[in-house]
Design an enzyme around this catalytic site. Structure first.
Site, PDB file in Angstrom:
ATOM      1  N   ASP A   3      -7.578  -2.541   3.513  1.00  0.00           N
ATOM      2  CA  ASP A   3      -7.559  -2.629   4.978  1.00  0.00           C
ATOM      3  C   ASP A   3      -8.861  -2.012   5.477  1.00  0.00           C
ATOM      4  O   ASP A   3      -9.160  -0.860   5.176  1.00  0.00           O
ATOM      5  CB  ASP A   3      -6.351  -1.867   5.542  1.00  0.00           C
ATOM      6  CG  ASP A   3      -6.311  -1.899   7.062  1.00  0.00           C
ATOM      7  OD1 ASP A   3      -6.484  -2.999   7.630  1.00  0.00           O
ATOM      8  OD2 ASP A   3      -6.124  -0.841   7.683  1.00  0.00           O
ATOM      9  N   GLU A  89      -7.687  -9.017   4.437  1.00  0.00           N
ATOM     10  CA  GLU A  89      -7.203  -9.614   5.677  1.00  0.00           C
ATOM     11  C   GLU A  89      -8.344 -10.420   6.292  1.00  0.00           C
ATOM     12  O   GLU A  89      -9.496  -9.980   6.273  1.00  0.00           O
ATOM     13  CB  GLU A  89      -6.783  -8.479   6.622  1.00  0.00           C
ATOM     14  CG  GLU A  89      -6.085  -8.912   7.867  1.00  0.00           C
ATOM     15  CD  GLU A  89      -5.575  -7.714   8.665  1.00  0.00           C
ATOM     16  OE1 GLU A  89      -4.640  -7.925   9.449  1.00  0.00           O
ATOM     17  OE2 GLU A  89      -6.105  -6.596   8.519  1.00  0.00           O
ATOM     18  N   ASP A 170      -2.710   2.709   8.537  1.00  0.00           N
ATOM     19  CA  ASP A 170      -3.741   2.074   7.715  1.00  0.00           C
ATOM     20  C   ASP A 170      -3.291   1.879   6.269  1.00  0.00           C
ATOM     21  O   ASP A 170      -3.544   0.836   5.668  1.00  0.00           O
ATOM     22  CB  ASP A 170      -5.036   2.901   7.760  1.00  0.00           C
ATOM     23  CG  ASP A 170      -5.608   2.987   9.170  1.00  0.00           C
ATOM     24  OD1 ASP A 170      -5.461   2.009   9.924  1.00  0.00           O
ATOM     25  OD2 ASP A 170      -6.190   4.027   9.515  1.00  0.00           O
TER      26      ASP A 170
END
Length: 196
Positions: A3, A89, A170
């Site tokens: 992330d 992502e 996170d």
């Protein structure tokens, strides 16, 4: 699962948090002074040209420090013998840059360049890159399946009202990115007929 963020540059699904070097922020004061000096010089003069070169050198120094950090981090992740697949992502970086409060910080972290480096190094080393869609609820999805739609950017920790688990936003996102990427891959494998 990785992330990407602003407070920490990257949060890995194994719990490792990599700090944001904030390269531009550290060197911005000197850059502003050099740019101010340049603006005061007479156009076409030798002194203006010398001031312009100083500004260019400072900008190059910032770019080189940033690039060095990205190269070393991407190489470290790719060379980790425990990692065969990296899950990321898909980010709408151009859309995020429209937020003027975060635009400078987002530009400074160079997420696009980092992902580009990961992709070509993974290709060289025979590793896999999996991506999830930008609309997946990576930070909002609890392990029990509850989706917290009330989560805001300022909420760094949240508690699930269903199972009462406390989540680091996170870290949860990086774990969900990994889980969603693998479940999507598994689904594609079964839909292709190979999993029968």
């Amino acid at each position: 699962g990785i992330d990407l963020g602003l407070k920490h540059f990257a949060i890995l699904s194994n719990g490792i948090k990599i700090g944001n070097p904030k390269t531009l922020k550290q060197h911005l004061a000197k850059l502003k002074v050099l740019q101010k000096r340049l603006s005061k010089k007479v156009k076409g003069s030798n002194n203006r040209n010398k001031a312009r070169i100083k500004v260019a050198k400072q900008q190059e120094k910032i770019a080189n420090i940033r690039k060095d950090f990205l190269q070393k981090l991407s190489t470290q992740i790719i060379n980790d013998s425990q990692i065969d697949t990296i899950c990321l992502e898909t980010l709408n970086i151009s859309g995020m840059l429209k937020n003027h409060k975060l635009a400078q910080a987002i530009s400074d972290v160079s997420w696009y360049e980092f992902v580009r480096m990961l992709e070509y190094k993974a290709n060289w080393n025979g590793k896999n890159i999996l991506r999830i869609g930008r609309f997946e609820p990576s930070s909002k999805l609890c392990t029990c399946g509850y989706i917290n739609n009330d989560l805001t950017l300022s909420d760094r920790v949240w508690e699930c009202p269903k199972c009462h688990t406390v989540h680091d936003r996170d870290l949860l996102a990086s774990q969900n990115i990994k889980n969603i990427a693998f479940s999507d891959l598994n689904q594609k494998y079964h839909n292709s007929g190979l999993g029968k």
